[in-house]
Design a protein around this motif. Structure first.
Motif, PDB file in Angstrom:
ATOM      1  N   TYR A   1       0.837  -1.201   0.000  1.00  0.00           N
ATOM      2  CA  TYR A   1       0.000   0.000   0.000  1.00  0.00           C
ATOM      3  C   TYR A   1       0.872   1.251   0.000  1.00  0.00           C
TER       4      TYR A   1
ATOM      5  N   VAL B   1      -0.942   4.268  -1.730  1.00  0.00           N
ATOM      6  CA  VAL B   1      -2.318   4.180  -1.258  1.00  0.00           C
ATOM      7  C   VAL B   1      -2.355   4.614   0.207  1.00  0.00           C
TER       8      VAL B   1
ATOM      9  N   ILE C   1      -5.551   2.222   6.623  1.00  0.00           N
ATOM     10  CA  ILE C   1      -5.348   0.775   6.518  1.00  0.00           C
ATOM     11  C   ILE C   1      -6.604   0.016   6.950  1.00  0.00           C
TER      12      ILE C   1
ATOM     13  N   ILE D   1      -9.068   0.436   4.020  1.00  0.00           N
ATOM     14  CA  ILE D   1      -8.614  -0.400   2.897  1.00  0.00           C
ATOM     15  C   ILE D   1      -8.938  -1.863   3.180  1.00  0.00           C
TER      16      ILE D   1
ATOM     17  N   LYS E   1     -11.173  -3.672   0.401  1.00  0.00           N
ATOM     18  CA  LYS E   1     -10.330  -4.226  -0.659  1.00  0.00           C
ATOM     19  C   LYS E   1     -10.918  -5.448  -1.351  1.00  0.00           C
TER      20      LYS E   1
ATOM     21  N   LEU F   1      -7.515  -0.905  -5.072  1.00  0.00           N
ATOM     22  CA  LEU F   1      -6.810   0.026  -4.189  1.00  0.00           C
ATOM     23  C   LEU F   1      -6.895   1.452  -4.722  1.00  0.00           C
TER      24      LEU F   1
ATOM     25  N   ARG G   1      -8.437   4.571  -2.618  1.00  0.00           N
ATOM     26  CA  ARG G   1      -7.657   5.789  -2.347  1.00  0.00           C
ATOM     27  C   ARG G   1      -8.383   7.010  -2.896  1.00  0.00           C
TER      28      ARG G   1
END
Length: 168
Positions: free
Chosen positions: A59, A64, A81, A84, A88, A93, A97
């Motif tokens: 990442y 990201v 995190i 994500i 995900k 990604l 973002r």
């Protein structure tokens, strides 16, 4: 126990999931192994794929997540995190973002993160989504769709797991 009873019981267990608000994130910077442990323990009840240090490094490499300062991650990076990790399985990604950037362009990261968490927790509990602050309908709609995708993904994975169990 019948399979559908097991599914209903699992759905009811979702209502007990609590996700940290911004103010509940660690107040001190974390090293990689601490970030991994925090994220995995936070999301463990939802049975997401555990995050690894390699994933976080990826990442950072792909921008990201902002690179750590002196190998330490701050609240904003930990929040990214967590988000994500939740999204995900449904989104790329790059899309995640972009969504984070859009939401934080109009709101502070703390406000955007807390809004997303409150919407997701309400959905997990089967409650009506909290009223928006009216500042940006597109931001709120984006977060609503993202939370729905997390819930839908969780449900689909559990249903498939139970169907496989039923076959055996």
């Amino acid at each position: 126990m019948e399979i559908m009873d097991e599914y209903r019981e699992w759905e009811e267990s979702l209502a007990t999931v609590a996700l940290p608000t911004w103010d509940e994130l660690p107040k001190f910077d974390l090293y990689m192994d601490q970030v991994v442990a925090f994220v995995n323990s936070t999301l463990g009840k939802l049975e997401f794929e555990p995050i690894t240090s390699s994933m976080i490094n990826n990442y950072v490499k792909h921008k990201v997540v902002v690179a750590p300062v002196k190998k330490k991650y701050q609240s904003m990076q930990v929040a990214d995190i967590l988000i994500i990790s939740l999204l995900k399985s449904t989104y790329s990604l790059e899309t995640i973002r972009s969504g984070i950037d859009q939401v934080t362009k109009r709101n502070y990261p703390k406000q955007g993160y807390d809004r997303f968490v409150s919407m997701l927790v309400a959905s997990l509990k089967g409650e009506q989504l909290p009223d928006d602050d009216g500042t940006n309908q597109l931001n709120n709609k984006l977060m609503e769709v993202a939370t729905e995708s997390v819930i839908t993904s969780l449900r689909a994975r559990m249903l498939l797991k139970l169907m496989e169990k039923e076959k055996n």
